[in-house]
Scaffold this motif. Sequence first.
Motif, PDB file in Angstrom:
ATOM      1  N   UNK A   1      34.313  53.535  32.118  1.00 19.57           N
ATOM      2  CA  UNK A   1      35.267  52.850  32.044  1.00 19.57           C
ATOM      3  C   UNK A   1      35.420  51.693  33.705  1.00 19.57           C
ATOM      4  N   UNK A   2      34.514  52.011  34.813  1.00 19.05           N
ATOM      5  CA  UNK A   2      35.081  51.022  36.057  1.00 19.05           C
ATOM      6  C   UNK A   2      33.991  50.378  35.685  1.00 19.05           C
ATOM      7  N   UNK A   3      32.784  50.361  34.961  1.00 18.97           N
ATOM      8  CA  UNK A   3      32.406  48.711  34.803  1.00 18.97           C
ATOM      9  C   UNK A   3      33.292  47.934  32.841  1.00 18.97           C
ATOM     10  N   UNK A   4      33.615  48.639  32.894  1.00 20.86           N
ATOM     11  CA  UNK A   4      35.079  47.790  32.082  1.00 20.86           C
ATOM     12  C   UNK A   4      36.513  47.416  32.863  1.00 20.86           C
ATOM     13  N   UNK A   5      36.635  47.519  33.228  1.00 19.62           N
ATOM     14  CA  UNK A   5      37.277  47.572  34.630  1.00 19.62           C
ATOM     15  C   UNK A   5      37.863  46.126  34.956  1.00 19.62           C
ATOM     16  N   UNK A   6      36.042  46.061  35.451  1.00 24.56           N
ATOM     17  CA  UNK A   6      35.510  45.040  36.639  1.00 24.56           C
ATOM     18  C   UNK A   6      35.055  43.908  35.222  1.00 24.56           C
ATOM     19  N   UNK A   7      34.623  44.536  34.348  1.00 22.87           N
ATOM     20  CA  UNK A   7      34.516  43.491  33.251  1.00 22.87           C
ATOM     21  C   UNK A   7      35.672  42.723  32.970  1.00 22.87           C
ATOM     22  N   UNK A   8      36.569  43.174  32.510  1.00 22.85           N
ATOM     23  CA  UNK A   8      38.168  43.000  32.468  1.00 22.85           C
ATOM     24  C   UNK A   8      39.151  42.332  33.558  1.00 22.85           C
ATOM     25  N   UNK A   9      38.529  42.530  34.634  1.00 18.64           N
ATOM     26  CA  UNK A   9      39.254  41.552  35.751  1.00 18.64           C
ATOM     27  C   UNK A   9      37.961  40.406  36.239  1.00 18.64           C
ATOM     28  N   UNK A  10      36.561  40.160  35.859  1.00 19.34           N
ATOM     29  CA  UNK A  10      36.475  39.019  35.709  1.00 19.34           C
ATOM     30  C   UNK A  10      36.452  37.850  34.233  1.00 19.34           C
ATOM     31  N   UNK A  11      36.956  38.457  33.214  1.00 18.39           N
ATOM     32  CA  UNK A  11      37.470  38.008  32.449  1.00 18.39           C
ATOM     33  C   UNK A  11      38.580  36.972  32.672  1.00 18.39           C
ATOM     34  N   UNK A  12      39.495  37.988  32.804  1.00 20.64           N
ATOM     35  CA  UNK A  12      41.316  37.275  33.669  1.00 20.64           C
ATOM     36  C   UNK A  12      40.384  36.491  34.728  1.00 20.64           C
ATOM     37  N   UNK A  13      39.094  36.958  35.860  1.00 20.06           N
ATOM     38  CA  UNK A  13      39.055  35.400  36.616  1.00 20.06           C
ATOM     39  C   UNK A  13      38.847  34.009  36.022  1.00 20.06           C
TER      40      UNK A  13
END
Length: 212
Positions: free
Chosen positions: A72-84
């Motif tokens: 869940x943390x990794x997915x949230x981090x990946x989503x943030x990276x994708x947004x950036x």
Amino acid sequence: MGKKGKVNKLAKMSDEERARYLQHRADLEEEARRRKQELIHRFIKNKLDKEEAFSRLNTAKINQQWRFILRKIKCKQMASDIQNMLASFNFLLDRKNRLITTLMKATDDSDEQHRRAFQAHTENVSYFLGVGSQRLDKLQAEYDHQKNTLLENWDKEEMDLIDGQDRAEFKLKLIAYIQDRDFQAMKKSIEMQRATEKNDARLEVRKYSLSI
């Protein structure tokens, strides 16, 4: 009552029987104690096995829950990276579009300036050619006027000098020669002047093209 019976039973026995009886009793008690210890050991072993099984199950559940939390943390981090990354891509794309638009506008402006400069140069060349043609026409008119004047004067002199036919013929040839010489010289001068003007115009065009 039971203890009295045992005491009376021991009192009736001989020493040897009593010793065997006591040894037998001791063996029975030892066996009972051993079985009790064995039962306790089995109970403790079963208890430990159950606790170990529960521990493995709980550990598996904890690991599963922990992996779920990490995912869940990794997915949230990946989503943030994708947004950036998406924001950076959109920024770069917008900057590229603005640069392309600026370059296209600069190209259009350059083409417009070149077209106007070429049109102005063409008008200047046409103007100079027109001036040259006017000068040539003026020289031609002056030549015709001088020729007509000379012919008129010659006709007048010819009428006055009837007896000088040879002389008049010589003078006529001389005049024709001089006029032809002057005309050729004038024509050559005009042609050289027009060639010089065309060459200057061509050099001006080349110089303007190189400056662009």
